[in-house]
Write a protein that holds these residues in place. Structure first.
Motif, PDB file in Angstrom:
ATOM      1  N   ARG A  52       3.140 -31.962   1.637  1.00  0.00           N
ATOM      2  CA  ARG A  52       3.624 -32.314   2.973  1.00  0.00           C
ATOM      3  C   ARG A  52       4.031 -31.073   3.762  1.00  0.00           C
ATOM      4  O   ARG A  52       3.918 -31.058   4.988  1.00  0.00           O
ATOM      5  N   LEU A  53       4.478 -30.033   3.080  1.00  0.00           N
ATOM      6  CA  LEU A  53       4.831 -28.782   3.764  1.00  0.00           C
ATOM      7  C   LEU A  53       3.601 -28.008   4.218  1.00  0.00           C
ATOM      8  O   LEU A  53       3.606 -27.406   5.291  1.00  0.00           O
ATOM      9  N   ASP A  79       5.905 -32.913  -2.193  1.00  0.00           N
ATOM     10  CA  ASP A  79       6.687 -32.187  -1.183  1.00  0.00           C
ATOM     11  C   ASP A  79       5.928 -30.962  -0.692  1.00  0.00           C
ATOM     12  O   ASP A  79       5.876 -30.684   0.507  1.00  0.00           O
ATOM     13  N   VAL A  80       5.347 -30.226  -1.623  1.00  0.00           N
ATOM     14  CA  VAL A  80       4.570 -29.035  -1.258  1.00  0.00           C
ATOM     15  C   VAL A  80       3.406 -29.428  -0.349  1.00  0.00           C
ATOM     16  O   VAL A  80       3.151 -28.782   0.677  1.00  0.00           O
ATOM     17  N   THR A  99      -2.586 -36.165   0.313  1.00  0.00           N
ATOM     18  CA  THR A  99      -1.222 -35.978   0.812  1.00  0.00           C
ATOM     19  C   THR A  99      -0.687 -37.242   1.456  1.00  0.00           C
ATOM     20  O   THR A  99       0.468 -37.624   1.248  1.00  0.00           O
ATOM     21  N   LEU A 111      10.691 -28.390  -5.916  1.00  0.00           N
ATOM     22  CA  LEU A 111       9.869 -29.242  -5.061  1.00  0.00           C
ATOM     23  C   LEU A 111       8.780 -29.902  -5.901  1.00  0.00           C
ATOM     24  O   LEU A 111       8.186 -29.264  -6.775  1.00  0.00           O
ATOM     25  N   SER A 112       8.512 -31.145  -5.605  1.00  0.00           N
ATOM     26  CA  SER A 112       7.385 -31.806  -6.263  1.00  0.00           C
ATOM     27  C   SER A 112       6.107 -31.380  -5.542  1.00  0.00           C
ATOM     28  O   SER A 112       6.156 -30.860  -4.421  1.00  0.00           O
TER      29      SER A 112
END
Length: 185
Positions: A60-61, A57-58, A111, A53-54
């Protein structure tokens, strides 16, 4: 039933209700602290684990759990800070609310708009872990304080239970035993 006994029963009932309220508040502090610290640890694991994961991505999670902690567990700090601000003051809650909000707000901006940050030549780093961990650790401190207070109050209640129910009254050289609530100066 004697008037003193009725008053004692009323006080005991009020103390029981106060203890139930304190127990509920302590439980809430413990749950909020555990969830906040757990979310912070989860965020850190995602940030540093060798996952495909970039960081975008992290981010956004973790934005949603971090936001939940910020406004659920951190709610008490916003309320206390607002109350203090309305009266023209600041307090520790103001510091917690401003500090964690700054970390959370900046992280949300990074983000949602990472290109703005990168265009400015800044690294697109987020601090969701910091804001959630700060809230969790301060709540843990409040939980520990609450637990110590409850134990102290329980010890004081135990001491109060040891108080005698009767007093020995001496009048004209004669000793008599009377209920404690009938003793007057």
């Amino acid at each position: 039933q004697a008037p003193g006994a009725a008053a004692t029963a009323a006080v005991d009932s009020e103390l029981d209700e106060t203890e139930r309220i304190r127990a509920r508040e302590q439980r809430e502090l413990g749950i909020q602290s555990a969830v906040s610290i757990g979310v912070a640890i989860g965020i850190m694991v995602l940030m540093f684990a060798p996952l495909p994961l970039s960081m975008a991505d992290v981010n956004r999670l973790v934005i949603w759990p971090a936001t939940f902690v910020q406004f659920w567990a951190g709610r008490r700090y916003y309320q206390a800070a607002w109350k203090s601000a309305r009266h023209g003051g600041t307090n520790m809650s103001t510091l917690v609310a401003v500090g964690t909000s700054a970390a959370w707000g900046y992280s949300v901006f990074v983000t949602i708009y990472p290109e703005v940050i990168m265009r400015a030549g800044l690294p697109a780093e987020t601090y969701f872990d910091s804001s959630t961990l700060i809230i969790g650790l301060i709540l843990l401190g409040k939980w520990l304080e609450s637990r110590a207070k409850r134990r102290t109050l329980a010890a004081l209640d135990a001491l109060r239970a040891l108080a005698p129910e009767f007093a020995t009254l001496r009048r004209d050289g004669v000793e008599t035993s009377v209920p404690l609530d009938q003793v007057r100066l």
